[in-house]
Design a protein around this motif. Sequence first.
Motif, PDB file in Angstrom:
ATOM      1  N   ALA A  39       4.469 -21.276 -33.030  1.00  0.00           N
ATOM      2  CA  ALA A  39       3.693 -20.045 -33.182  1.00  0.00           C
ATOM      3  C   ALA A  39       2.644 -20.183 -34.279  1.00  0.00           C
ATOM      4  O   ALA A  39       1.517 -19.702 -34.140  1.00  0.00           O
ATOM      5  N   VAL A  40       2.986 -20.851 -35.385  1.00  0.00           N
ATOM      6  CA  VAL A  40       2.007 -21.069 -36.451  1.00  0.00           C
ATOM      7  C   VAL A  40       0.867 -21.944 -35.942  1.00  0.00           C
ATOM      8  O   VAL A  40      -0.316 -21.684 -36.199  1.00  0.00           O
ATOM      9  N   SER A  41       1.203 -23.007 -35.211  1.00  0.00           N
ATOM     10  CA  SER A  41       0.165 -23.879 -34.648  1.00  0.00           C
ATOM     11  C   SER A  41      -0.728 -23.105 -33.686  1.00  0.00           C
ATOM     12  O   SER A  41      -1.951 -23.282 -33.674  1.00  0.00           O
ATOM     13  N   ALA A  42      -0.112 -22.247 -32.863  1.00  0.00           N
ATOM     14  CA  ALA A  42      -0.895 -21.463 -31.912  1.00  0.00           C
ATOM     15  C   ALA A  42      -1.792 -20.467 -32.632  1.00  0.00           C
ATOM     16  O   ALA A  42      -2.933 -20.224 -32.213  1.00  0.00           O
ATOM     17  N   LEU A  43      -1.301 -19.877 -33.714  1.00  0.00           N
ATOM     18  CA  LEU A  43      -2.127 -18.965 -34.504  1.00  0.00           C
ATOM     19  C   LEU A  43      -3.342 -19.701 -35.058  1.00  0.00           C
ATOM     20  O   LEU A  43      -4.478 -19.218 -34.970  1.00  0.00           O
ATOM     21  N   ALA A  44      -3.111 -20.892 -35.608  1.00  0.00           N
ATOM     22  CA  ALA A  44      -4.229 -21.677 -36.129  1.00  0.00           C
ATOM     23  C   ALA A  44      -5.200 -22.037 -35.018  1.00  0.00           C
ATOM     24  O   ALA A  44      -6.422 -21.909 -35.180  1.00  0.00           O
ATOM     25  N   ALA A  45      -4.676 -22.482 -33.883  1.00  0.00           N
ATOM     26  CA  ALA A  45      -5.534 -22.863 -32.764  1.00  0.00           C
ATOM     27  C   ALA A  45      -6.339 -21.681 -32.244  1.00  0.00           C
ATOM     28  O   ALA A  45      -7.494 -21.838 -31.818  1.00  0.00           O
ATOM     29  N   ASP A  46      -5.764 -20.495 -32.303  1.00  0.00           N
ATOM     30  CA  ASP A  46      -6.463 -19.313 -31.816  1.00  0.00           C
ATOM     31  C   ASP A  46      -7.712 -19.031 -32.651  1.00  0.00           C
ATOM     32  O   ASP A  46      -8.682 -18.446 -32.154  1.00  0.00           O
ATOM     33  N   HIS A  47      -7.691 -19.451 -33.916  1.00  0.00           N
ATOM     34  CA  HIS A  47      -8.842 -19.240 -34.793  1.00  0.00           C
ATOM     35  C   HIS A  47      -9.740 -20.465 -34.899  1.00  0.00           C
ATOM     36  O   HIS A  47     -10.877 -20.349 -35.379  1.00  0.00           O
ATOM     37  N   LEU A  48      -9.247 -21.629 -34.453  1.00  0.00           N
ATOM     38  CA  LEU A  48     -10.012 -22.862 -34.625  1.00  0.00           C
ATOM     39  C   LEU A  48     -10.551 -23.443 -33.324  1.00  0.00           C
ATOM     40  O   LEU A  48     -11.586 -24.113 -33.325  1.00  0.00           O
ATOM     41  N   ALA A  49      -9.870 -23.237 -32.214  1.00  0.00           N
ATOM     42  CA  ALA A  49     -10.276 -23.839 -30.950  1.00  0.00           C
ATOM     43  C   ALA A  49     -11.408 -23.056 -30.298  1.00  0.00           C
ATOM     44  O   ALA A  49     -11.546 -21.841 -30.498  1.00  0.00           O
ATOM     45  N   ALA A  50     -12.213 -23.765 -29.516  1.00  0.00           N
ATOM     46  CA  ALA A  50     -13.279 -23.103 -28.755  1.00  0.00           C
ATOM     47  C   ALA A  50     -12.669 -22.072 -27.809  1.00  0.00           C
ATOM     48  O   ALA A  50     -11.564 -22.268 -27.303  1.00  0.00           O
ATOM     49  N   PRO A  51     -13.370 -20.973 -27.565  1.00  0.00           N
ATOM     50  CA  PRO A  51     -12.811 -19.915 -26.707  1.00  0.00           C
ATOM     51  C   PRO A  51     -12.405 -20.402 -25.322  1.00  0.00           C
ATOM     52  O   PRO A  51     -11.461 -19.873 -24.735  1.00  0.00           O
ATOM     53  N   ASP A  52     -13.115 -21.403 -24.794  1.00  0.00           N
ATOM     54  CA  ASP A  52     -12.812 -21.894 -23.449  1.00  0.00           C
ATOM     55  C   ASP A  52     -12.032 -23.203 -23.469  1.00  0.00           C
ATOM     56  O   ASP A  52     -11.983 -23.914 -22.467  1.00  0.00           O
ATOM     57  N   ALA A  53     -11.412 -23.534 -24.597  1.00  0.00           N
ATOM     58  CA  ALA A  53     -10.648 -24.782 -24.693  1.00  0.00           C
ATOM     59  C   ALA A  53      -9.539 -24.800 -23.639  1.00  0.00           C
ATOM     60  O   ALA A  53      -8.659 -23.940 -23.658  1.00  0.00           O
ATOM     61  N   GLY A  54      -9.587 -25.777 -22.748  1.00  0.00           N
ATOM     62  CA  GLY A  54      -8.605 -25.813 -21.670  1.00  0.00           C
ATOM     63  C   GLY A  54      -7.912 -27.144 -21.498  1.00  0.00           C
ATOM     64  O   GLY A  54      -6.903 -27.232 -20.789  1.00  0.00           O
ATOM     65  N   ARG A  55      -8.422 -28.197 -22.154  1.00  0.00           N
ATOM     66  CA  ARG A  55      -7.842 -29.529 -21.982  1.00  0.00           C
ATOM     67  C   ARG A  55      -7.054 -29.910 -23.235  1.00  0.00           C
ATOM     68  O   ARG A  55      -7.630 -30.127 -24.293  1.00  0.00           O
ATOM     69  N   LEU A  56      -5.733 -29.963 -23.086  1.00  0.00           N
ATOM     70  CA  LEU A  56      -4.840 -30.251 -24.200  1.00  0.00           C
ATOM     71  C   LEU A  56      -4.266 -31.659 -24.063  1.00  0.00           C
ATOM     72  O   LEU A  56      -3.828 -32.057 -22.985  1.00  0.00           O
ATOM     73  N   VAL A  57      -4.266 -32.402 -25.167  1.00  0.00           N
ATOM     74  CA  VAL A  57      -3.540 -33.669 -25.253  1.00  0.00           C
ATOM     75  C   VAL A  57      -2.395 -33.472 -26.235  1.00  0.00           C
ATOM     76  O   VAL A  57      -2.616 -33.038 -27.375  1.00  0.00           O
ATOM     77  N   VAL A  58      -1.179 -33.765 -25.799  1.00  0.00           N
ATOM     78  CA  VAL A  58       0.010 -33.628 -26.633  1.00  0.00           C
ATOM     79  C   VAL A  58       0.579 -35.010 -26.925  1.00  0.00           C
ATOM     80  O   VAL A  58       0.830 -35.786 -26.003  1.00  0.00           O
ATOM     81  N   PHE A  59       0.790 -35.288 -28.195  1.00  0.00           N
ATOM     82  CA  PHE A  59       1.489 -36.500 -28.599  1.00  0.00           C
ATOM     83  C   PHE A  59       2.937 -36.120 -28.882  1.00  0.00           C
ATOM     84  O   PHE A  59       3.216 -35.306 -29.758  1.00  0.00           O
ATOM     85  N   GLY A  60       3.858 -36.716 -28.117  1.00  0.00           N
ATOM     86  CA  GLY A  60       5.266 -36.405 -28.269  1.00  0.00           C
ATOM     87  C   GLY A  60       5.833 -35.800 -27.004  1.00  0.00           C
ATOM     88  O   GLY A  60       5.104 -35.179 -26.213  1.00  0.00           O
ATOM     89  N   THR A  61       7.132 -35.986 -26.810  1.00  0.00           N
ATOM     90  CA  THR A  61       7.790 -35.459 -25.612  1.00  0.00           C
ATOM     91  C   THR A  61       9.050 -34.668 -25.954  1.00  0.00           C
ATOM     92  O   THR A  61       9.824 -34.312 -25.074  1.00  0.00           O
ATOM     93  N   GLY A  62       9.253 -34.395 -27.234  1.00  0.00           N
ATOM     94  CA  GLY A  62      10.446 -33.683 -27.656  1.00  0.00           C
ATOM     95  C   GLY A  62      10.309 -32.179 -27.560  1.00  0.00           C
ATOM     96  O   GLY A  62       9.313 -31.649 -27.043  1.00  0.00           O
ATOM     97  N   PRO A  63      11.299 -31.444 -28.077  1.00  0.00           N
ATOM     98  CA  PRO A  63      11.296 -29.977 -28.000  1.00  0.00           C
ATOM     99  C   PRO A  63      10.068 -29.337 -28.623  1.00  0.00           C
ATOM    100  O   PRO A  63       9.510 -28.385 -28.075  1.00  0.00           O
ATOM    101  N   GLN A  64       9.610 -29.842 -29.777  1.00  0.00           N
ATOM    102  CA  GLN A  64       8.442 -29.240 -30.406  1.00  0.00           C
ATOM    103  C   GLN A  64       7.175 -29.478 -29.591  1.00  0.00           C
ATOM    104  O   GLN A  64       6.298 -28.615 -29.527  1.00  0.00           O
ATOM    105  N   ALA A  65       7.070 -30.652 -28.981  1.00  0.00           N
ATOM    106  CA  ALA A  65       5.890 -30.930 -28.158  1.00  0.00           C
ATOM    107  C   ALA A  65       5.808 -29.943 -27.000  1.00  0.00           C
ATOM    108  O   ALA A  65       4.739 -29.380 -26.713  1.00  0.00           O
ATOM    109  N   PHE A  66       6.932 -29.708 -26.332  1.00  0.00           N
ATOM    110  CA  PHE A  66       6.920 -28.763 -25.218  1.00  0.00           C
ATOM    111  C   PHE A  66       6.676 -27.338 -25.719  1.00  0.00           C
ATOM    112  O   PHE A  66       5.910 -26.582 -25.106  1.00  0.00           O
TER     113      PHE A  66
END
Length: 316
Positions: free
Chosen positions: A120-147
Motif C-alpha cells: 500500500a505504501v508503494s502504491a501510494l508513492a506510485a500514485d503520486h510519481l507514476a504517469a497518469p497512463d502508466a500501464g506497463r509494469l515490470v516486477v522483479f521477484g516472484t514472492g508474496p510481496q511481488a504479487f
Amino acid sequence: MRRPTGTHFDDALRVIDSAALARALAVGEAVEALRAALRAGLDVTATPPRSRVDTSTGQLLLMPAEYGQHAGVKIAGVVPGNPARGLPTVTGAYLLMDATTLRPTALLDGEALTLLRTSAVSALAADHLAAPDAGRLVVFGTGPQAFAHAVALHQVRPLSTVRVVGRDPRRVARFAERCEEAGITASAAAPDAVADADLIACCTSSATPLFDGRALPSHAAVVAMGSHDPGARELDTRTLTSGTVVVEDTATALREAGDVVIPVGEGALSAASLVPLADVVCGRHPVADGRPRVFKGTGMAWQDLVVAAAAVSGSA
C-alpha cells in the motif's frame, strides 16, 4: 491466528487473522488510510527507529509507534531460510493498543499486515510519481510481496501488462498465473524489460542491483522495497542519480536503505536531494516531469499502525 487466553488479556481483545484482515481492509483502502494520515499531519520523523536483534537464523525486529487514538507494536521475525522450509520469510504479530491507557485492543497477523502495508505504501508513492497512463509494469521477484505489489499498483494505475523477472521459471510461471487470475495480463521477462516499462517494482532479497539504470526510460517510476540493510541494494547508482528520489523519511533512509546509503557514500547522491514522501503526498514538493522518479521504502512502524487501526475499524 489463535486467540490468546489468560487473565492478562482483555476479553474485548479482537484477533484478526490473515483472512479477516483481507475482509476488513482492501489494499485500495489501505492506500487511502495512509494518504489521509500524512495529509492530516502525521509526523513521520517522530517514529522510533526499528530495533533489530540478530538470531541464529535471522533477525528479530521490534517496531513501535503512536498516532492519534492508537499505539501499537509489531514483533517480526525475518528468516531468509524459511522459504526452503515452506514458510514465509517474514513472520510475526501486531499488537494494537489504546493510546491513552495502552490496553491491548487487537492482535493482528504480522505477516499479512506487512504484506498489506508495504504494498500500500508503494502504491501510494506510485500514485503520486507514476504517469497518469502508466500501464506497463515490470516486477522483479516472484514472492508474496511481488504479487501484492502487482495487485496494489493495479489499484492506482490501469495496468495493461505485467512483465515478471525471476530466477526460477516455475515460480515465474505460477506468478503469471496468479496475475491472470486477478485479471492482470502477465508474462516472463528479462531485466532489460525495464527499457519499455512505465512502472518498475523491485521486491527481492537481492543485495546487488537488479537492472542497469542506463536503460530506465525518462518517464518511468520505480518502487523498491526489498531491503532495510544499509549494505544491500536493488538499484544501481545510475538509477538513483537519474531523477527524483523519494523516501519515507530522510534519516531512516540514510540509516537503513542501502540503495540510498551506498550512492551517498560514493559522493554520487546528495542526502539533501532526498524528498520525503509526505512532502509529495501533501503537495509541498511537486515532482518534475521528464526524469525518472524513484521511491525507496524500508518500511516504518507508523505504516503498520495506520493500516492496523484502519483494519480494526473496518472489521468492527
